[in-house]
Design a protein around this motif. Structure first.
Motif, PDB file in Angstrom:
ATOM      1  N   ALA A   1      58.902 -11.480  32.088  1.00 56.57           N
ATOM      2  CA  ALA A   1      58.037 -12.661  31.993  1.00 56.57           C
ATOM      3  C   ALA A   1      58.406 -13.476  30.760  1.00 56.57           C
ATOM      4  CB  ALA A   1      56.574 -12.221  31.933  1.00 56.57           C
ATOM      5  N   ALA A   2      58.781 -12.771  29.696  1.00 55.82           N
ATOM      6  CA  ALA A   2      59.111 -13.446  28.436  1.00 55.82           C
ATOM      7  C   ALA A   2      60.330 -14.353  28.576  1.00 55.82           C
ATOM      8  CB  ALA A   2      59.354 -12.402  27.339  1.00 55.82           C
ATOM      9  N   GLN A   3      61.178 -14.079  29.554  1.00 58.19           N
ATOM     10  CA  GLN A   3      62.376 -14.907  29.739  1.00 58.19           C
ATOM     11  C   GLN A   3      62.249 -15.841  30.951  1.00 58.19           C
ATOM     12  OE1 GLN A   3      64.581 -11.493  28.948  1.00 58.19           O
ATOM     13  NE2 GLN A   3      63.837 -12.246  26.952  1.00 58.19           N
ATOM     14  N   THR A   4      61.032 -16.054  31.389  1.00 58.61           N
ATOM     15  CA  THR A   4      60.814 -16.884  32.581  1.00 58.61           C
ATOM     16  C   THR A   4      59.946 -18.077  32.180  1.00 58.61           C
ATOM     17  OG1 THR A   4      60.870 -14.860  33.887  1.00 58.61           O
ATOM     18  CG2 THR A   4      59.938 -16.788  34.965  1.00 58.61           C
ATOM     19  N   SER A   5      60.224 -19.229  32.761  1.00 60.87           N
ATOM     20  CA  SER A   5      59.449 -20.426  32.391  1.00 60.87           C
ATOM     21  C   SER A   5      58.003 -20.257  32.860  1.00 60.87           C
ATOM     22  CB  SER A   5      60.061 -21.662  33.041  1.00 60.87           C
ATOM     23  OG  SER A   5      59.801 -21.614  34.437  1.00 60.87           O
TER      24      SER A   5
ATOM     25  N   ALA B   1      55.068  -7.918  38.935  1.00 57.54           N
ATOM     26  CA  ALA B   1      55.629  -9.275  39.021  1.00 57.54           C
ATOM     27  C   ALA B   1      56.819  -9.450  38.059  1.00 57.54           C
ATOM     28  CB  ALA B   1      54.543 -10.293  38.710  1.00 57.54           C
ATOM     29  N   PHE B   2      56.721  -8.841  36.885  1.00 63.66           N
ATOM     30  CA  PHE B   2      57.834  -8.886  35.915  1.00 63.66           C
ATOM     31  C   PHE B   2      57.970  -7.502  35.279  1.00 63.66           C
ATOM     32  CE2 PHE B   2      56.446 -13.290  36.286  1.00 63.66           C
ATOM     33  CZ  PHE B   2      57.659 -13.895  36.583  1.00 63.66           C
ATOM     34  N   ASN B   3      59.150  -7.241  34.726  1.00 61.40           N
ATOM     35  CA  ASN B   3      59.400  -5.870  34.276  1.00 61.40           C
ATOM     36  C   ASN B   3      58.937  -5.589  32.846  1.00 61.40           C
ATOM     37  OD1 ASN B   3      61.314  -7.090  32.708  1.00 61.40           O
ATOM     38  ND2 ASN B   3      63.100  -6.197  33.739  1.00 61.40           N
TER      39      ASN B   3
ATOM     40  N   MET C   1      54.076  -4.322  31.218  1.00 60.30           N
ATOM     41  CA  MET C   1      53.406  -3.134  30.680  1.00 60.30           C
ATOM     42  C   MET C   1      53.948  -2.716  29.313  1.00 60.30           C
ATOM     43  SD  MET C   1      50.973  -2.584  32.662  1.00 60.30           S
ATOM     44  CE  MET C   1      50.377  -1.113  31.857  1.00 60.30           C
ATOM     45  N   VAL C   2      54.874  -3.517  28.773  1.00 61.74           N
ATOM     46  CA  VAL C   2      55.419  -3.152  27.461  1.00 61.74           C
ATOM     47  C   VAL C   2      55.307  -4.282  26.438  1.00 61.74           C
ATOM     48  CG1 VAL C   2      57.027  -1.373  28.286  1.00 61.74           C
ATOM     49  CG2 VAL C   2      57.776  -3.748  28.253  1.00 61.74           C
ATOM     50  N   ASN C   3      55.151  -5.511  26.905  1.00 60.80           N
ATOM     51  CA  ASN C   3      55.128  -6.662  26.001  1.00 60.80           C
ATOM     52  C   ASN C   3      53.743  -7.324  26.059  1.00 60.80           C
ATOM     53  OD1 ASN C   3      55.280  -9.275  24.962  1.00 60.80           O
ATOM     54  ND2 ASN C   3      57.451  -9.496  25.492  1.00 60.80           N
ATOM     55  N   PRO C   4      52.966  -7.238  24.963  1.00 60.78           N
ATOM     56  CA  PRO C   4      51.588  -7.759  24.996  1.00 60.78           C
ATOM     57  C   PRO C   4      51.530  -9.254  25.312  1.00 60.78           C
ATOM     58  CG  PRO C   4      52.053  -6.641  22.900  1.00 60.78           C
ATOM     59  CD  PRO C   4      53.319  -6.614  23.684  1.00 60.78           C
ATOM     60  N   GLN C   5      52.508 -10.029  24.815  1.00 65.18           N
ATOM     61  CA  GLN C   5      52.485 -11.481  25.089  1.00 65.18           C
ATOM     62  C   GLN C   5      52.713 -11.742  26.579  1.00 65.18           C
ATOM     63  OE1 GLN C   5      54.442 -10.321  22.410  1.00 65.18           O
ATOM     64  NE2 GLN C   5      52.767 -10.805  20.989  1.00 65.18           N
ATOM     65  N   SER C   6      53.639 -10.997  27.174  1.00 68.82           N
ATOM     66  CA  SER C   6      53.883 -11.168  28.606  1.00 68.82           C
ATOM     67  C   SER C   6      52.640 -10.784  29.394  1.00 68.82           C
ATOM     68  CB  SER C   6      55.061 -10.296  29.049  1.00 68.82           C
ATOM     69  OG  SER C   6      56.237 -10.748  28.432  1.00 68.82           O
TER      70      SER C   6
END
Ligand code: FAD
Ligand code: NAP
Length: 544
Positions: free
Chosen positions: A255-259, A281-283, A286-291
C-alpha cells in the motif's frame, strides 16, 4: 486414580467437533481402537453450541468443509455462500452418520482430569459421569473457542430476565418478540446476532466496549452452476487451500508504494467482493502502521456513509487498533441495523456499565430496562479448554503450572513433559488465523502418521524435547512480533481474560509454510521429539 494394567483403548479423543470426528475416522480406518469423549449431547462442537440467530461461517462453505472424502465433497450440496449454523450442523451430523462415528463417542461426558501413567505409557481420564478410561495416546480436540466467557459485571446474577451466552444458546431457540433485549459485545458473534435480534425484538440496546472493523459478507444463495464448477476442480482448490489456508487473493504490492487513488480502487473492489479477504488487499497492511491506517480510513468512511446518525457512526468507527489485529468481522446488514428506530447503541467508552440490576443494565447515563440479556462476550480462547482439564504429565507435573506464564508447545502439537498427548489447532500453530478445517485436517494427518511411525517401530512414547519446544516458542513470538498483531487487546493474546498471561498464542505463518515445517520434522524421524518406550524413552532422540 486407579490405573488399569493395560490401556483399553489405543487413543482417547476429547471433543467431537470438526477435529475430533475427523481424528476418530482417520484412526479407526487405520485399525486403532479409539474412544471419543464429548461434553455435548451430540456431534458438532461450536456448531452444536452456537445456535444464536444469525450464526454462520465466514469462510465460504465450499472451503469450510472436509476434504478427506471426495464422495462427500461431491455429494454434499451447500445452499449459501456462507452456510448458516443449522446447515453446518446438518453437514457434521451427516458426516457422523455416513462414517458411522457415533458408536465410538460417549456424549454428555466431560473430562475433568487426565494423568499420564509413566509405568504403563498411558493416559488415564476421569470424567463427570464417573467414567474412568485409559489409552496409550490422548488427543485434545477440545476446540480453540469452546469455553464461553460471561462478563464479570457486578449484579448480573440478579437480573430478572434470561441471560444467554451466544456460545451456549438454548436448543429450543429464544423468541424475543415484543421484548426489550440488550446485547453486550460486538465481536463476530454480536455482529451476526444483532441484525437478527433487531428484526424480532421490540427494542434492542447494544452495549459496545470496542468498535470493530466489519466487512460485508455479500452472502447469498450458492447457485448450482457455480457449485458444480467449483466441484469439478475441487482437488486443485483444496491443494491451494493447503498452501494458503483458504483461497485468499493475496497481493504482492505494498500500500505504501501505491497511489492513493489506486489504493482506494482496490479497497472498493474488495469491499464489493466482501469477506475477510479484504485484509489481503496489499502485502504491508499487517506490518506497516501507516499502510494499515489507509485501509482503516476506508472502512471508517464506509461506516459514516451507511449509518445515518453521525454521532452513532462515530461511536461505531474503530480507532484504537489497526485493522486485522482483532479478528475481522464479516456481516450481513450490521451497520444498517443502527438506522432502525428500535435499535440504540450505548458507547461504553463514554458511558461505562456500572452494574446489572434486576430491571436491566445501569450505565453512567442511567438504567436501560431490559427483558433479556445476550452476552456475545467471547471465549477463553486457545488454551481455555485444555487448561479446563486438570492435566498431569511426567512426575505429576501440572499443565496449569507449566503454562502459568503462557502456553509452551512444539509445533503447537505437543508440550514437553506430557508424552503421548497431542493438541489439535492449539497455541503455537496457525489455528484461528486460517480456515480452521484446513488446519484441523493437517493436524489429524500429522498425528496419524506419527502414531503409525511409532507403531511400526514398536514404540509407545513420544514427547517434545525441551530444547525444541524452547526454540519453537521463541520462533512463534518472533513471527507475531514482526506484525502489528500484538498491538490490539485481542483474545489472540488472552487480553479478554483478566489475569491471563499476555502472550500471542497462534503462530503467524502461512499454513503452507507451517505444513512444510511439520513435514520436515517428520521426514527427519520426528526431529525435536523424543521417541521410545517406557520411562527410558530415549531410543531415538533427535536434535531440532
Ligand atoms: P470445537 O468445534 O470447539 O469442538 C470441541 C468440542 O470439545 C466441543 O464440542 C466441546 O464440547 C468438547 N470439549 C471441550 N472440552 C471438553 C472436555 N473437557 N470434555 C469433553 N468434551 C470437551 N472457523 C473458521 O475457520 N471459519 C469460520 O467461519 C468459523 N466460524 C465460527 C463461528 C463461531 C460461532 C465460532 C464459535 C467459531 C467459528 N470458527 C470458525 C472457529 C471454530 O472453532 C472452528 O472452525 C472449528 O469448528 C473448531 O472445531 P474443533 O473440533 O477443533 O473444536
Ligand atoms: P469476541 O471476539 O471475543 O468478542 C467479544 C465482545 O464482547 C467484544 O466486543 C468485547 O469487547 C465484548 N466484551 C467482553 N466482555 C465485556 C464486558 N465485560 N463488557 C462489555 N463488553 C464486553 O467473541 P466472539 O464475538 O464470540 O468471537 C470469538 C471468535 O469466534 C471470533 O473472533 C471468530 O474467530 C469466531 N467466530 C466466528 C464467527 C463467524 O463469523 N464465522 C462468528 C462468531 C464467532 P472488547 O473488544 O472491548 O473486549
Amino acid at each position: 486414580m486407579t490405573a488399569p494394567t493395560s490401556p483399553a483403548n489405543d487413543v482417547l479423543i476429547i471433543g467431537a467437533g470438526f477435529a475430533g470426528l475427523h481424528m476418530l475416522h482417520q484412526l479407526r480406518s487405520r485399525g486403532y481402537k479409539v474412544r471419543v469423549i464429548e461434553a455435548a449431547g451430540d456431534v458438532g462442537g461450536v456448531w452444536y453450541w452456537n445456535r444464536y440467530p444469525g450464526a454462520r461461517c465466514d469462510v465460504e462453505s465450499l472451503q469450510y468443509s472436509y476434504s478427506f472424502s471426495s464422495e462427500l465433497e461431491q455429494q454434499w450440496v451447500w445452499t449459501e455462500r456462507y452456510a448458516a449454523q443449522p446447515e453446518i450442523l446438518r453437514y457434521i451430523e451427516h458426516v457422523a452418520d455416513r462414517f458411522d462415528l457415533r458408536r465410538d463417542i460417549s456424549f454428555n461426558t466431560r473430562v475433568l482430569r487426565a494423568c499420564f501413567d509413566e509405568t504403563q505409557d498411558q493416559w488415564l481420564l476421569d470424567t463427570d459421569t464417573g467414567l474412568h478410561i485409559s489409552a496409550r495416546f490422548c488427543v485434545m480436540a477440545t476446540g480453540a473457542l469452546s469455553i464461553p466467557r460471561l462478563p464479570d459485571i457486578p449484579g448480573i446474577d440478579g437480573f430478572k430476565g434470561k441471560v444467554h451466552h451466544t456460545g451456549a444458546w438454548p436448543h429450543e431457540g429464544v423468541d424475543f418478540s415484543g421484548q426489550r433485549v440488550g446485547v453486550i459485545g460486538t465481536g463476530s458473534s454480536g455482529i451476526q446476532a444483532i441484525p437478527a435480534i433487531a428484526a424480532q425484538a421490540a427494542q434492542l440496546v447494544v452495549f459496545q466496549r470496542t468498535a470493530n472493523f466489519v466487512i460485508p459478507a455479500h452472502n447469498g444463495p450458492l447457485h448450482d452452476a457455480e457449485q458444480q464448477a467449483w466441484k469439478q476442480d475441487y482437488a486443485l482448490h483444496r491443494e491451494r487451500a493447503r498452501q494458503l489456508g483458504t483461497l485468499y487473493e493475496f497481493s504482492d504490492k505494498a500500500a505504501a508504494q501505491t497511489s492513493a487513488s489506486a489504493r482506494q480502487a482496490e479497497y472498493e473492489r474488495r469491499w464489493q467482493k466482501g469477506g475477510v479477504n479484504f485484509i489481503h488487499a496489499f502485502n504491508d497492511l499487517m506490518v506497516n502502521p501507516q499502510s494499515n491506517e489507509t485501509i482503516a480510513d476506508f472502512v471508517r468512511a464506509k461506516i459514516r456513509s451507511i449509518v445515518k446518525d453521525p454521532a452513532v457512526a462515530e461511536s461505531l468507527c474503530p480507532n484504537d487498533h489497526p485493522l486485522g489485529t482483532k479478528r475481522i468481522c464479516v456481516d450481513t446488514g450490521y451497520f444498517e441495523t443502527y438506522n432502525r428506530a428500535n435499535v440504540r447503541l450505548v458507547d461504553l467508552k463514554k458511558t461505562p456499565i456500572r452494574q446489572v440490576q434486576a430491571a436491566g443494565v445501569l450505565t453512567s447515563e442511567g438504567l436501560h430496562e431490559l427483558d433479556a440479556l445476550v452476552c456475545a462476550t467471547g471465549y477463553d480462547a486457545l488454551t481455555g479448554a485444555v487448561l479446563n482439564i486438570d492435566i498431569h504429565g511426567v512426575d505429576g507435573q501440572s499443565l496449569q503450572e507449566k503454562w502459568a506464564n503462557g502456553p509452551r508447545t512444539y509445533l503447537g502439537l505437543m508440550t514437553q513433559g506430557f508424552p503421548n498427548m497431542f493438541i489439535i489447532t492449539g497455541a503455537g500453530s496457525p489455528s484461528v488465523l486460517v480456515n480452521m478445517v484446513v488446519g484441523i485436517e493437517h493436524h489429524v494427518a500429522w498425528i496419524s502418521d506419527a502414531l503409525a511411525y511409532l507403531r511400526q517401530r514398536g514404540m509407545t512414547r513420544m514427547q517434545a524435547s525441551r530444547e525444541a519446544e524452547d526454540r519453537w516458542v521463541e520462533h512463534v513470538n518472533e513471527a507475531a512480533n514482526r506484525t502489528l498483531l500484538p498491538q490490539a487487546n485481542s483474545w489472540f493474546l488472552g487480553a479478554n481474560i483478566p489475569g491471563k498471561p499476555r502472550v500471542f498464542m497462534p503462530y503467524v505463518a502461512r499454513i503452507g509454510v507451517y505444513r512444510q515445517e511439520c513435514q520436515d520434522v517428520a521426514d527427519q524421524g520426528y526431529a525435536g521429539f523424543v521417541l521410545g518406550t517406557g520411562p527410558a524413552a530415549t531410543a531415538s532422540s533427535h536434535k531440532f
